[in-house]
Design a protein around this motif. Structure first.
Motif, PDB file in Angstrom:
ATOM      1  N   ASP A  57      52.008  36.203  54.970  1.00  0.00           N
ATOM      2  CA  ASP A  57      52.083  34.794  55.217  1.00  0.00           C
ATOM      3  C   ASP A  57      50.868  33.758  55.113  1.00  0.00           C
ATOM      4  OD1 ASP A  57      54.788  34.676  56.175  1.00  0.00           O
ATOM      5  OD2 ASP A  57      54.378  34.753  58.109  1.00  0.00           O
ATOM      6  N   VAL A  58      49.539  34.537  55.352  1.00  0.00           N
ATOM      7  CA  VAL A  58      48.484  33.887  54.865  1.00  0.00           C
ATOM      8  C   VAL A  58      48.159  33.826  53.282  1.00  0.00           C
ATOM      9  CG1 VAL A  58      45.807  34.242  54.769  1.00  0.00           C
ATOM     10  CG2 VAL A  58      47.202  34.765  56.736  1.00  0.00           C
ATOM     11  N   HIS A  59      48.687  34.802  52.593  1.00  0.00           N
ATOM     12  CA  HIS A  59      48.378  34.711  51.186  1.00  0.00           C
ATOM     13  C   HIS A  59      49.673  33.638  50.514  1.00  0.00           C
ATOM     14  CE1 HIS A  59      48.412  35.477  46.815  1.00  0.00           C
ATOM     15  NE2 HIS A  59      49.768  35.708  46.880  1.00  0.00           N
ATOM     16  N   ALA A  60      50.723  33.653  51.182  1.00  0.00           N
ATOM     17  CA  ALA A  60      51.806  32.631  50.854  1.00  0.00           C
ATOM     18  C   ALA A  60      51.387  31.172  51.226  1.00  0.00           C
ATOM     19  CB  ALA A  60      53.095  32.912  51.467  1.00  0.00           C
ATOM     20  N   ALA A  61      50.736  31.094  52.242  1.00  0.00           N
ATOM     21  CA  ALA A  61      50.221  29.540  52.499  1.00  0.00           C
ATOM     22  C   ALA A  61      49.276  29.134  51.417  1.00  0.00           C
ATOM     23  CB  ALA A  61      49.527  29.841  53.834  1.00  0.00           C
ATOM     24  N   LEU A  62      48.390  30.125  51.104  1.00  0.00           N
ATOM     25  CA  LEU A  62      47.386  29.603  49.930  1.00  0.00           C
ATOM     26  C   LEU A  62      47.929  29.390  48.692  1.00  0.00           C
ATOM     27  CD1 LEU A  62      44.336  31.588  50.911  1.00  0.00           C
ATOM     28  CD2 LEU A  62      44.781  29.210  51.431  1.00  0.00           C
ATOM     29  N   SER A  63      48.816  30.266  48.276  1.00  0.00           N
ATOM     30  CA  SER A  63      49.712  30.271  47.027  1.00  0.00           C
ATOM     31  C   SER A  63      50.464  29.179  46.825  1.00  0.00           C
ATOM     32  CB  SER A  63      50.467  31.645  46.730  1.00  0.00           C
ATOM     33  OG  SER A  63      51.092  31.721  45.692  1.00  0.00           O
ATOM     34  N   THR A  64      51.247  28.675  47.711  1.00  0.00           N
ATOM     35  CA  THR A  64      52.192  27.685  47.748  1.00  0.00           C
ATOM     36  C   THR A  64      51.450  26.054  47.759  1.00  0.00           C
ATOM     37  OG1 THR A  64      52.554  27.692  50.146  1.00  0.00           O
ATOM     38  CG2 THR A  64      53.987  28.639  48.725  1.00  0.00           C
ATOM     39  N   LEU A  65      49.961  26.120  48.504  1.00  0.00           N
ATOM     40  CA  LEU A  65      49.403  25.068  48.271  1.00  0.00           C
ATOM     41  C   LEU A  65      48.531  25.046  46.980  1.00  0.00           C
ATOM     42  CD1 LEU A  65      48.188  25.041  51.949  1.00  0.00           C
ATOM     43  CD2 LEU A  65      49.368  23.449  50.974  1.00  0.00           C
ATOM     44  N   GLU A  66      48.695  26.114  45.950  1.00  0.00           N
ATOM     45  CA  GLU A  66      48.046  26.087  44.833  1.00  0.00           C
ATOM     46  C   GLU A  66      46.455  26.236  45.195  1.00  0.00           C
ATOM     47  OE1 GLU A  66      49.628  23.639  41.407  1.00  0.00           O
ATOM     48  OE2 GLU A  66      50.417  22.658  42.987  1.00  0.00           O
ATOM     49  N   LEU A  67      46.082  27.155  46.005  1.00  0.00           N
ATOM     50  CA  LEU A  67      44.695  27.388  46.480  1.00  0.00           C
ATOM     51  C   LEU A  67      44.437  28.905  46.096  1.00  0.00           C
ATOM     52  CD1 LEU A  67      44.733  25.410  49.743  1.00  0.00           C
ATOM     53  CD2 LEU A  67      43.427  24.796  47.738  1.00  0.00           C
ATOM     54  N   PRO A  68      43.518  29.221  45.293  1.00  0.00           N
ATOM     55  CA  PRO A  68      43.274  30.683  45.000  1.00  0.00           C
ATOM     56  C   PRO A  68      43.021  31.526  46.505  1.00  0.00           C
ATOM     57  CG  PRO A  68      41.232  29.300  44.422  1.00  0.00           C
ATOM     58  CD  PRO A  68      42.270  28.484  44.937  1.00  0.00           C
ATOM     59  N   SER A  69      43.430  32.860  46.374  1.00  0.00           N
ATOM     60  CA  SER A  69      43.121  33.605  47.564  1.00  0.00           C
ATOM     61  C   SER A  69      41.747  34.335  47.342  1.00  0.00           C
ATOM     62  CB  SER A  69      44.383  34.586  47.718  1.00  0.00           C
ATOM     63  OG  SER A  69      45.434  34.292  48.173  1.00  0.00           O
ATOM     64  N   THR A  70      40.644  33.575  47.238  1.00  0.00           N
ATOM     65  CA  THR A  70      39.517  33.941  47.340  1.00  0.00           C
ATOM     66  C   THR A  70      39.020  34.497  48.452  1.00  0.00           C
ATOM     67  OG1 THR A  70      38.493  31.916  47.860  1.00  0.00           O
ATOM     68  CG2 THR A  70      38.791  32.437  45.422  1.00  0.00           C
ATOM     69  N   PRO A  71      37.946  35.501  48.613  1.00  0.00           N
ATOM     70  CA  PRO A  71      37.691  35.938  50.086  1.00  0.00           C
ATOM     71  C   PRO A  71      37.255  34.830  50.944  1.00  0.00           C
ATOM     72  CG  PRO A  71      36.786  37.572  48.355  1.00  0.00           C
ATOM     73  CD  PRO A  71      37.559  36.337  47.576  1.00  0.00           C
ATOM     74  N   GLU A  72      36.742  33.878  50.337  1.00  0.00           N
ATOM     75  CA  GLU A  72      36.139  32.603  51.141  1.00  0.00           C
ATOM     76  C   GLU A  72      37.426  32.035  51.630  1.00  0.00           C
ATOM     77  OE1 GLU A  72      33.121  33.892  48.176  1.00  0.00           O
ATOM     78  OE2 GLU A  72      35.111  33.261  48.053  1.00  0.00           O
ATOM     79  N   ASN A  73      38.457  31.575  50.777  1.00  0.00           N
ATOM     80  CA  ASN A  73      39.802  30.892  51.372  1.00  0.00           C
ATOM     81  C   ASN A  73      40.165  31.741  52.387  1.00  0.00           C
ATOM     82  OD1 ASN A  73      38.976  28.705  49.774  1.00  0.00           O
ATOM     83  ND2 ASN A  73      40.810  29.064  48.342  1.00  0.00           N
TER      84      ASN A  73
END
Length: 372
Positions: A57-73
Motif C-alpha cells: 500500500d505504501v508503494h501503491a500510494a506513491l505510484s498512483t500519485l506519480e511519485l517515485p519510490s525513492t528511499p527518501e519518499n
C-alpha cells in the motif's frame, strides 16, 4: 520477394501505430515495485500486522500519485506513519469516549441545548440497534467515533443542531491526514480505489489513509532543501514553513514582532487585518507597493508561487540589506498543538523534529536495492 513484401506488410501497421502515439513512454524512476516493497519490509517493525500489505500500500500510494519510490519518499511516508499511528490503520485512542462526551457537551452548551435534551437524544436507538450513549461509551478508535457522529447527525434532529452537518472528527487513518484535505483532493485527482461509502471512510482504511497522507506530504512543489520543512507542513498546512520564513524576514524588515505561524491572512470571513498584513503595510512606501498589492500577494500564501511575488522578493531584499546577511527561506512554524487527544504541551516544531529523527533512522536502515 514474396517474403519481403509480407514482412513489409506486417511492419507498416506497426510503424504507423508508433507514429500515432502521443509521445514517448516516461522512463520509470525510483525503486521498482519489488525493490520498493523489499525496502519497506526492511524498515517496518517486525511486530507490524500484515507487513506485506503495508509494503504494497505504501508503494501503491506513491505510484498512483506519480511519485517515485525513492528511499527518501518511502522513508518520509513511513516516518510520518510511525509517528502518527505506529503502523496501525485505525489506531485506538485512550480516553476517546470521555473526549467525545465532552465535545457533545461543549457543542450543546454553545447551541443553548439543555443537558436533559442531550441525554434524551443519546438514549435513542442508533442504526446499529444500540443507543448512541452505549456506542460512545464503547468507542475505541476515531473511525468508530466518526461513524457514530455520522449516524447521530443524520438520524437525530439535535445532531444537526450540535454539529451543523460537520462531523467533528477531522483527521484519521494511519497518517492522521485531514479529512477535509482528502475530500478536496479527489476533486482534482481521481482516487485510485473504489469508494465503498465515502471519501471520509476511505481515510480510515490503510490504503486510503496512506494514499491521502502521501499526497498531503509529498504531492506538491515546495522550495525546501530539507525534508523537515515538509514534515512541519504536514502538521501545520502546506507551505507553512515557507510562509514562516517570510514572516521572519518581515519581522526583521519592519521591526515588529510577528508570530511565525505560517498564516499570512486571517481565516476567510474575518474582516480584521492580521499582524502579518499590518506589519507589511508599515513597509508599503519603502517597498513601493500599494495596500491592494500587498493584500493580493499575501493571498497567494497557500500557493506554490508565493515566493515569486513582488512582496516576497522585496521583503527579503530589504530585510537582508538591513541585517547584512542571508535570511532563511523556510523556518519551522512556532505553533502550539491543541487537540483533545494531546495531553501535554506540544508544538509543530516538536512534531517535525520527531518525524525527522524517524526519517533519518529509516534512511540508515532501508539499505541499497537488492543485487540481481
Amino acid at each position: 520477394m514474396l517474403k519481403l513484401v509480407s514482412s513489409l506488410t506486417f511492419a507498416l501497421p506497426l510503424v504507423l501505430a508508433g507514429c500515432a502515439l502521443p509521445g514517448r513512454m516516461t522512463e520509470p524512476t525510483g525503486l521498482g515495485p519489488t525493490e520498493a516493497r523489499e525496502a519497506i519490509l526492511r524498515v517496518l517493525p517486525p511486530t507490524t500486522e500484515d507487513r506485506n500489505g503495508w509494503a504494497a500500500d505504501v508503494h501503491a500510494a506513491l505510484s498512483t500519485l506519480e511519485l517515485p519510490s525513492t528511499p527518501e519518499n518511502l522513508c518520509a511516508v513511513l516516518a510520518v506513519t510511525g509517528q502518527e499511528s505506529g503502523y496501525r490503520a485505525d489506531p485506538a485512542v485512550p480516553g476517546l469516549a470521555t473526549m467525545a462526551r465532552k465535545e457533545i457537551d461543549r457543542r450543546a452548551e454553545a447551541a443553548g441545548v439543555p443537558q436533559l435534551a442531550v441525554r434524551a437524544a443519546l438514549a435513542l436507538s442508533s442504526p446499529s440497534g444500540r443507543s448512541y450513549a452505549e456506542r460512545i461509551d464503547a468507542v475505541k478508535t476515531e473511525r468508530q467515533l466518526s461513524e457514530i457522529f455520522e449516524d447521530f447527525i443524520g438520524m437525530v434532529p439535535l445532531g444537526k443542531t450540535f454539529f451543523a452537518s460537520r462531523n467533528p472528527v477531522r483527521t484519521g487513518g494511519p497518517m492522521q491526514v485531514s479529512i477535509a484535505f482528502a475530500e478536496s483532493h479527489v476533486k482534482t485527482r481521481p482516487y485510485p480505489y473504489p469508494v465503498a461509502e465515502s471519501v471520509r471512510r476511505e481515510v480510515f482504511t490503510r490504503r486510503g489513509g496512506l494514499y491521502f497522507g502521501s499526497a498531503h506530504l509529498l504531492a506538491y512543489g515546495a522550495p525546501y532543501d530539507n525534508p523537515i520543512y515538509r514534515f512541519a507542513d504536514f502538521n501545520a498546512g502546506r507551505y507553512a514553513s515557507r510562509n514562516a520564513g517570510f514572516q521572519n524576514a518581515l519581522a526583521v524588515a519592519s521591526g515588529l514582532p510577528i508570530a511565525l505561524d505560517g498564516d499570512l491572512l486571517p481565516p476567510a470571513g474575518e474582516l480584521r487585518r492580521g499582524e502579518t498584513e499590518r506589519a507589511a503595510l508599515t513597509l508599503a512606501t519603502r517597498l513601493g507597493l500599494s495596500e491592494t498589492a500587498i493584500r493580493s500577494d499575501l493571498a497567494q500564501g497557500e500557493d506554490a508561487g508565493f515566493e515569486s511575488t513582488t512582496l516576497h522578493q522585496r521583503v527579503f531584499a530589504y530585510a537582508e540589506q538591513l541585517d547584512r546577511r542571508a535570511l532563511p527561506r523556510a523556518v519551522l512554524p512556532r505553533i502550539e498543538l491543541h487537540s483533545p487527544k494531546i495531553t501535554r504541551q506540544l508544538t509543530t516544531e516538536w512534531f517535525a523534529r520527531r518525524v525527522d529523527e524517524r526519517y533519518r533512522r529509516c534512511l540508515a536502515r532501508i539499505g541499497p536495492p537488492r543485487a540481481d
